[in-house]
Design a protein around this motif. Structure first.
Motif, PDB file in Angstrom:
ATOM      1  N   HIS A   1       2.588  31.837  48.802  1.00 12.73           N
ATOM      2  CA  HIS A   1       1.611  32.619  48.041  1.00 12.73           C
ATOM      3  C   HIS A   1       1.365  31.953  46.683  1.00 12.73           C
ATOM      4  N   LEU A   2       0.737  30.785  46.698  1.00 15.18           N
ATOM      5  CA  LEU A   2       0.428  30.048  45.476  1.00 15.18           C
ATOM      6  C   LEU A   2      -1.028  29.584  45.528  1.00 15.18           C
ATOM      7  N   PRO A   3      -1.637  29.288  44.388  1.00 10.80           N
ATOM      8  CA  PRO A   3      -2.999  28.722  44.401  1.00 10.80           C
ATOM      9  C   PRO A   3      -3.034  27.439  45.220  1.00 10.80           C
ATOM     10  N   GLU A   4      -4.112  27.241  45.935  1.00 12.95           N
ATOM     11  CA  GLU A   4      -4.213  26.072  46.804  1.00 12.95           C
ATOM     12  C   GLU A   4      -4.561  24.799  46.037  1.00 12.95           C
ATOM     13  N   THR A   5      -5.197  24.927  44.885  1.00 13.04           N
ATOM     14  CA  THR A   5      -5.604  23.747  44.112  1.00 13.04           C
ATOM     15  C   THR A   5      -5.115  23.869  42.674  1.00 13.04           C
ATOM     16  N   CYS A   6      -5.239  22.757  41.937  1.00 12.45           N
ATOM     17  CA  CYS A   6      -4.890  22.722  40.511  1.00 12.45           C
ATOM     18  C   CYS A   6      -6.121  22.381  39.679  1.00 12.45           C
ATOM     19  N   ASP A   7      -7.295  22.745  40.173  1.00 10.96           N
ATOM     20  CA  ASP A   7      -8.547  22.384  39.501  1.00 10.96           C
ATOM     21  C   ASP A   7      -8.641  22.972  38.101  1.00 10.96           C
ATOM     22  N   GLU A   8      -8.179  24.208  37.928  1.00  9.93           N
ATOM     23  CA  GLU A   8      -8.283  24.854  36.616  1.00  9.93           C
ATOM     24  C   GLU A   8      -7.455  24.124  35.569  1.00  9.93           C
ATOM     25  N   ALA A   9      -6.230  23.808  35.913  1.00  9.53           N
ATOM     26  CA  ALA A   9      -5.363  23.095  34.971  1.00  9.53           C
ATOM     27  C   ALA A   9      -5.899  21.695  34.689  1.00  9.53           C
ATOM     28  N   ARG A  10      -6.417  21.044  35.718  1.00  9.64           N
ATOM     29  CA  ARG A  10      -6.988  19.708  35.529  1.00  9.64           C
ATOM     30  C   ARG A  10      -8.177  19.761  34.581  1.00  9.64           C
ATOM     31  N   ALA A  11      -9.043  20.767  34.723  1.00  6.61           N
ATOM     32  CA  ALA A  11     -10.209  20.896  33.841  1.00  6.61           C
ATOM     33  C   ALA A  11      -9.782  21.120  32.392  1.00  6.61           C
ATOM     34  N   ASP A  12      -8.721  21.891  32.174  1.00 10.34           N
ATOM     35  CA  ASP A  12      -8.239  22.125  30.811  1.00 10.34           C
ATOM     36  C   ASP A  12      -7.751  20.826  30.169  1.00 10.34           C
ATOM     37  N   ILE A  13      -7.030  20.000  30.928  1.00  9.84           N
ATOM     38  CA  ILE A  13      -6.524  18.729  30.395  1.00  9.84           C
ATOM     39  C   ILE A  13      -7.685  17.787  30.074  1.00  9.84           C
ATOM     40  N   LEU A  14      -8.658  17.691  30.971  1.00  2.00           N
ATOM     41  CA  LEU A  14      -9.797  16.801  30.731  1.00  2.00           C
ATOM     42  C   LEU A  14     -10.619  17.264  29.534  1.00  2.00           C
ATOM     43  N   ALA A  15     -10.769  18.585  29.381  1.00  2.00           N
ATOM     44  CA  ALA A  15     -11.508  19.108  28.233  1.00  2.00           C
ATOM     45  C   ALA A  15     -10.810  18.734  26.935  1.00  2.00           C
ATOM     46  N   PHE A  16      -9.494  18.790  26.920  1.00  2.00           N
ATOM     47  CA  PHE A  16      -8.759  18.402  25.719  1.00  2.00           C
ATOM     48  C   PHE A  16      -9.020  16.934  25.393  1.00  2.00           C
ATOM     49  N   LEU A  17      -8.957  16.071  26.400  1.00  2.00           N
ATOM     50  CA  LEU A  17      -9.124  14.633  26.166  1.00  2.00           C
ATOM     51  C   LEU A  17     -10.536  14.295  25.695  1.00  2.00           C
ATOM     52  N   TYR A  18     -11.522  14.897  26.306  1.00  2.00           N
ATOM     53  CA  TYR A  18     -12.911  14.532  25.991  1.00  2.00           C
ATOM     54  C   TYR A  18     -13.456  15.257  24.749  1.00  2.00           C
ATOM     55  N   GLU A  19     -13.055  16.515  24.561  1.00  2.00           N
ATOM     56  CA  GLU A  19     -13.657  17.318  23.503  1.00  2.00           C
ATOM     57  C   GLU A  19     -12.881  17.290  22.190  1.00  2.00           C
ATOM     58  N   THR A  20     -11.577  17.246  22.249  1.00  2.00           N
ATOM     59  CA  THR A  20     -10.775  17.385  21.024  1.00  2.00           C
ATOM     60  C   THR A  20     -10.203  16.072  20.513  1.00  2.00           C
ATOM     61  N   THR A  21     -10.110  15.045  21.352  1.00  2.00           N
ATOM     62  CA  THR A  21      -9.559  13.764  20.902  1.00  2.00           C
ATOM     63  C   THR A  21     -10.277  13.205  19.679  1.00  2.00           C
ATOM     64  N   PRO A  22     -11.604  13.315  19.575  1.00  2.00           N
ATOM     65  CA  PRO A  22     -12.276  12.788  18.373  1.00  2.00           C
ATOM     66  C   PRO A  22     -11.833  13.442  17.067  1.00  2.00           C
ATOM     67  N   PHE A  23     -11.221  14.639  17.146  1.00  2.00           N
ATOM     68  CA  PHE A  23     -10.809  15.325  15.926  1.00  2.00           C
ATOM     69  C   PHE A  23      -9.355  15.017  15.542  1.00  2.00           C
ATOM     70  N   ILE A  24      -8.689  14.182  16.316  1.00  2.00           N
ATOM     71  CA  ILE A  24      -7.293  13.830  16.043  1.00  2.00           C
ATOM     72  C   ILE A  24      -7.253  12.445  15.406  1.00  2.00           C
ATOM     73  N   ASN A  25      -6.506  12.344  14.325  1.00  2.00           N
ATOM     74  CA  ASN A  25      -6.484  11.087  13.559  1.00  2.00           C
ATOM     75  C   ASN A  25      -5.510  10.058  14.149  1.00  2.00           C
ATOM     76  N   ARG A  26      -5.528   9.933  15.436  1.00  2.00           N
ATOM     77  CA  ARG A  26      -4.696   8.919  16.096  1.00  2.00           C
ATOM     78  C   ARG A  26      -5.169   8.766  17.530  1.00  2.00           C
ATOM     79  N   THR A  27      -4.754   7.673  18.156  1.00  2.71           N
ATOM     80  CA  THR A  27      -5.123   7.413  19.540  1.00  2.71           C
ATOM     81  C   THR A  27      -4.283   8.283  20.464  1.00  2.71           C
ATOM     82  N   VAL A  28      -4.939   8.952  21.382  1.00  2.00           N
ATOM     83  CA  VAL A  28      -4.248   9.828  22.324  1.00  2.00           C
ATOM     84  C   VAL A  28      -4.015   9.068  23.624  1.00  2.00           C
ATOM     85  N   GLY A  29      -2.733   8.925  23.984  1.00  2.00           N
ATOM     86  CA  GLY A  29      -2.386   8.258  25.231  1.00  2.00           C
ATOM     87  C   GLY A  29      -1.930   9.228  26.298  1.00  2.00           C
TER      88      GLY A  29
END
Length: 399
Positions: free
Chosen positions: A73-101
């Motif tokens: 009885h678990l979610p079949e996919t991890c699409d929601e969590a994946r979208a949250d991680i990608l949003a952080f990388l694409y949307e918020t990385t420009p506001f951080i004063n260092r390179t995000v690896g």
């Protein structure tokens, strides 16, 4: 790495004995890695009471359930969590004063037996704490100076914050109620092996414990030679992710005493002891290797001393032979001198002739003349130096 707080302490308690602590936990560990090509890679691991129950990545996006999980009885996919991680990388990385690896996210809940729920959500960048979420106030707290701008942006996104709170406060506890792990028989494995070091007479002894008995809390170095260990360290117990607990002991020891070192792991039901057989994990015999090396070294040392002694003896003989050549060899005896020795009635004359012909190596047959001459010389000296002799001699005139 993220700092240890009271939530993590509870989770650690869960890992070793969830039933005894009276809690159950569900953790979603997500990460995004930015490759050199600029394309991120997503991974997520799902833990129930510290045991891995599911894995998902950006390649399949499907939850891969582990054998330790009995229910599904678990979610079949991890699409929601994946979208949250990608949003952080694409949307918020420009506001951080260092390179995000690397971006890391840990979210989940802890539910006690009385039904109370503690929820948590935290983010990290490049292994350092970045932001933490309070589900009650639905506000973010900065954990790094570089996260201030992102904190203001996220605090304004009330819709997303509500969704985050709903997931960890409601959906997560509901999942906990549906999860059941397979029962595991208590089993403890103890492997003892050695690792070579830069010193040929020393080795690193490794005692590796894997057990499903969560009462196992310690492993000890034992044996007659145990007090002679140079140093010893113990790590664990830590979860292995498959329902087991791992403990590890490392000790620096002397390899010439293999069967006198061992390890004992203590559990709630029994103790198990294994002694080291002198071998590495791949079967190399360190003890025999050391003894063989020592025998070869001893042989080389003995051979070296033999060569040195032989060399000294050889050159000593050469020197003695050179010195021996300098000693004059007696010439052929002169017949006239020999007649003088044989016919002379004067011991003094015989001694002079003998010394001239033989030197100090006077033959035995002539030593009688030498002794007679020595006796006469002694009597002469005694008469010459004795005052009574002069006092009784009437031929001596007074001065």
């Amino acid at each position: 790495m993220m700092k240890l707080n009271w939530i993590e302490l509870l989770i650690l308690c869960l890992i070793f004995s969830a039933a005894e602590c009276g809690f159950h936990s569900l953790q979603f560990l997500s990460s995004g890695l930015v490759k050199s090509t600029g394309r991120p890679v997503f991974e997520q691991l799902l833990l129930f009471d510290g045991v891995e129950i599911s894995y998902c990545d950006s390649r399949t996006r499907q939850e891969q359930l582990k054998p330790t999980l009995q229910t599904k009885h678990l979610p079949e996919t991890c699409d929601e969590a994946r979208a949250d991680i990608l949003a952080f990388l694409y949307e918020t990385t420009p506001f951080i004063n260092r390179t995000v690896g690397v971006v890391q996210r840990r979210r989940g809940c802890i539910q006690s037996d009385d039904g109370s729920v503690s929820a948590f959500e935290a983010w990290a960048v490049n292994g350092m704490d970045f932001l933490t979420f309070d589900p009650e106030s639905q506000k973010w707290t900065s954990q790094s100076p570089s996260s201030e701008t992102v904190r203001h942006l996220w605090n304004k996104d009330k819709e997303r914050n509500f969704a985050f709170r709903h997931f960890i406060r409601h959906l997560c506890p509901e999942m906990i109620q549906k999860i059941t792990l397979r029962s595991v028989n208590k089993n403890t494995e103890l492997r003892v092996f050695g690792k070579p070091t830069a010193y040929t007479n020393q080795a690193l002894l490794r005692c590796h414990v894997t057990t499903t008995d969560k009462s196992a809390g310690s492993v000890h170095l034992v044996g007659d030679a145990a007090p002679q260990a140079i140093w010893t360290s113990v790590t664990g117990p830590v979860p292995s992710g498959d329902g087991c607990v791992i403990l590890r002991l490392t000790a620096r020891i002397y390899t010439q005493k293999p069967n006198t070192y061992g390890c004992t792991v203590q559990t709630g039901s029994h103790n198990r002891t294994v002694y080291w057989d002198g071998k590495t994990l791949d079967g190399t015999d360190l003890a025999n290797k050391f003894n063989s090396n020592w025998k070869v070294l001893s042989l080389l040392i003995g051979l070296g001393f033999t060569i040195i002694a032989s060399t000294i003896l050889f050159y000593g003989i050469i020197v003695l032979r050179k010195c021996d050549k300098k000693i004059p060899v007696p010439k052929k005896l002169d017949s006239l001198m020999m007649r003088l020795i044989e016919n002379s009635s004067s011991p003094e004359l015989k001694i002079i002739a003998l010394s001239f012909v033989f030197g100090s190596n006077i033959p035995e047959k002539y030593k009688e003349s030498l002794e007679e001459w020595a006796k006469r010389m002694k009597e002469k000296d005694l008469n010459y130096y004795d005052p009574d002799y002069f006092a009784g001699n009437s031929n001596v005139s007074e001065i």
